[in-house]
Design a protein around this motif. Structure first.
Motif, PDB file in Angstrom:
ATOM      1  N   GLN A 176      21.902  19.105 -82.807  1.00  0.00           N
ATOM      2  CA  GLN A 176      20.640  18.524 -83.285  1.00  0.00           C
ATOM      3  C   GLN A 176      20.894  17.455 -84.353  1.00  0.00           C
ATOM      4  OE1 GLN A 176      18.711  22.153 -84.474  1.00  0.00           O
ATOM      5  NE2 GLN A 176      17.833  22.518 -82.450  1.00  0.00           N
ATOM      6  N   LYS A 177      21.868  17.712 -85.230  1.00  0.00           N
ATOM      7  CA  LYS A 177      22.208  16.738 -86.281  1.00  0.00           C
ATOM      8  C   LYS A 177      22.832  15.479 -85.677  1.00  0.00           C
ATOM      9  CE  LYS A 177      23.056  15.109 -90.430  1.00  0.00           C
ATOM     10  NZ  LYS A 177      22.002  14.239 -90.995  1.00  0.00           N
ATOM     11  N   MET A 178      23.691  15.652 -84.663  1.00  0.00           N
ATOM     12  CA  MET A 178      24.297  14.484 -83.997  1.00  0.00           C
ATOM     13  C   MET A 178      23.223  13.629 -83.325  1.00  0.00           C
ATOM     14  SD  MET A 178      27.742  16.212 -82.379  1.00  0.00           S
ATOM     15  CE  MET A 178      29.024  14.962 -82.382  1.00  0.00           C
ATOM     16  N   VAL A 179      22.249  14.294 -82.716  1.00  0.00           N
ATOM     17  CA  VAL A 179      21.145  13.558 -82.068  1.00  0.00           C
ATOM     18  C   VAL A 179      20.320  12.821 -83.121  1.00  0.00           C
ATOM     19  CG1 VAL A 179      18.994  13.808 -80.758  1.00  0.00           C
ATOM     20  CG2 VAL A 179      21.028  15.056 -80.031  1.00  0.00           C
ATOM     21  N   SER A 180      20.042  13.484 -84.250  1.00  0.00           N
ATOM     22  CA  SER A 180      19.246  12.821 -85.293  1.00  0.00           C
ATOM     23  C   SER A 180      20.010  11.652 -85.925  1.00  0.00           C
ATOM     24  CB  SER A 180      18.803  13.823 -86.368  1.00  0.00           C
ATOM     25  OG  SER A 180      19.874  14.174 -87.201  1.00  0.00           O
ATOM     26  N   ASP A 181      21.360  11.681 -85.805  1.00  0.00           N
ATOM     27  CA  ASP A 181      22.186  10.563 -86.278  1.00  0.00           C
ATOM     28  C   ASP A 181      22.480   9.554 -85.156  1.00  0.00           C
ATOM     29  OD1 ASP A 181      22.197  11.697 -88.762  1.00  0.00           O
ATOM     30  OD2 ASP A 181      24.231  12.513 -88.633  1.00  0.00           O
ATOM     31  N   ASN A 182      21.605   9.548 -84.145  1.00  0.00           N
ATOM     32  CA  ASN A 182      21.642   8.577 -83.037  1.00  0.00           C
ATOM     33  C   ASN A 182      22.727   8.809 -81.997  1.00  0.00           C
ATOM     34  OD1 ASN A 182      19.412   7.100 -84.077  1.00  0.00           O
ATOM     35  ND2 ASN A 182      20.785   6.127 -85.549  1.00  0.00           N
ATOM     36  N   GLY A 183      23.232  10.039 -81.900  1.00  0.00           N
ATOM     37  CA  GLY A 183      24.107  10.364 -80.777  1.00  0.00           C
ATOM     38  C   GLY A 183      23.275  10.420 -79.509  1.00  0.00           C
ATOM     39  N   THR A 184      23.543   9.519 -78.568  1.00  0.00           N
ATOM     40  CA  THR A 184      22.693   9.445 -77.366  1.00  0.00           C
ATOM     41  C   THR A 184      23.432   9.839 -76.092  1.00  0.00           C
ATOM     42  OG1 THR A 184      23.197   7.088 -77.304  1.00  0.00           O
ATOM     43  CG2 THR A 184      21.058   7.705 -78.199  1.00  0.00           C
ATOM     44  N   VAL A 185      24.765   9.720 -76.101  1.00  0.00           N
ATOM     45  CA  VAL A 185      25.566  10.109 -74.939  1.00  0.00           C
ATOM     46  C   VAL A 185      26.593  11.145 -75.405  1.00  0.00           C
ATOM     47  CG1 VAL A 185      27.076   9.336 -73.060  1.00  0.00           C
ATOM     48  CG2 VAL A 185      25.367   7.775 -73.991  1.00  0.00           C
ATOM     49  N   PHE A 186      26.545  12.344 -74.824  1.00  0.00           N
ATOM     50  CA  PHE A 186      27.489  13.410 -75.166  1.00  0.00           C
ATOM     51  C   PHE A 186      28.512  13.535 -74.051  1.00  0.00           C
ATOM     52  CE2 PHE A 186      24.244  14.157 -78.188  1.00  0.00           C
ATOM     53  CZ  PHE A 186      24.771  14.950 -79.201  1.00  0.00           C
TER      54      PHE A 186
END
Length: 291
Positions: free
Chosen positions: A256-266
């Motif tokens: 969730q933190k990575m997504v909130s920091d603009n992580g869009t492709v995992f």
């Protein structure tokens, strides 16, 4: 658009793992040969030709997953992470991926970690169980009420939390969690209570090895298991890595933190697709893929 590279932990191993990498790359061949030398046994032979049972040996499992993940990252031409994270053991793979650790030092630490955890398991017979279909708060409350060591260990995704503790603690917790409405409370086929206070002997042993290891300035942040926060500070990374053995893996919070920091492709880098599945359950909108 930020690329988040994620590295799997224990349980992702399979017979034949890494063989395709070895056959298709000269660099992979060199790295596998180097690994055999560092470990003092032919781990590549067990990975490529061994049985599932052979891969379950503690001294083999963790280094095998690490090697598959890290060598895959090293031979991938467009491996350019903006952020990295790893599930449990995978955090060490992630730290090689972002340059904080060398391949050799990472492998030595993984090997020491595996042996230290095995010793801790032998001191205290213990285990883990997957709890499905309950809110985290309910699981936390019930574990806290039990007069045995039993704690939340892996916050994998909403509705999936793994608990860890003494055999008696796990048994009591599973009964009470089922009564509280868990869809399943399933003991796991693992050697001990990972990510619990019962791993304290392993934490102390690994702390010495980590303190003596050279950590470099990473090229991008690692989102760490213990606090689900990004770090590029080598001392902070070390402390969190030591704490990881007795603390829960906050995977759900970390994603969730990575997504909130603009992580869009995992992008999952390593054996299997376990983490891709977890990321999709945590955040349906993001893109997931394997290397």
């Amino acid at each position: 658009m930020k690329k988040a590279y994620i590295f799997p932990g224990q349980g992702s191993q399979f017979p034949g793992m890494g063989k395709e990498l070895y056959d298709s790359s000269d660099e992979a061949k060199k790295l596998f040969a180097s690994a055999n030398e560092i470990l003092g046994f032919d781990i590549s032979d067990i990975m490529f030709n061994g049985t599932a049972e052979a891969l379950k040996q503690t001294k083999v499992t963790q280094p095998s997953i690490f090697l598959h993940s890290v060598i895959l990252a090293k031979v991938t031409e467009d491996f350019e992470p903006d952020m990295v994270a790893g599930h449990s053991l995978g955090e060490l793979s992630a730290l090689v991926g972002n340059g904080a650790l060398s391949f050799e030092d990472g492998l030595k630490l993984v090997s020491k970690r595996a042996m230290a955890m095995q010793k801790a398991c032998e001191i205290n017979p213990s285990g883990m169980a997957a709890i499905l279909g309950l809110d985290d708060e309910v699981v936390e409350k019930i574990c806290a009420e039990i007069d045995e060591i039993v704690v939340p260990a892996n916050y994998n995704c909403p509705g999936q939390l793994v608990i860890s503790g003494s055999n008696k603690g796990i048994e009591i917790a599973c009964e009470r969690l089922k009564e509280a409405g868990a869809k399943r409370a399933l003991p796991l086929p693992v050697g001990g209570a990972f990510h619990s206070p019962l791993m304290e002997p392993a934490r102390m042993e690994l702390a010495e090895a980590i303190k003596e290891t050279q950590f470099n300035q990473p090229i991008c942040p690692v989102y760490q298991n213990v606090n689900a926060l990004p770090s590029t500070d080598t001392e902070e990374i070390k402390e969190n890595l030591i704490a990881q053995l007795t603390a829960p893996v906050r995977w759900s919070q970390l994603v969730q933190k990575m997504v909130s920091d603009n992580g869009t492709v995992f992008i999952e880098c390593g054996p299997g697709k376990v983490l891709q599945g977890l990321v999709k359950k945590i955040y349906r909108e993001v893109e997931v893929e394997g290397v």
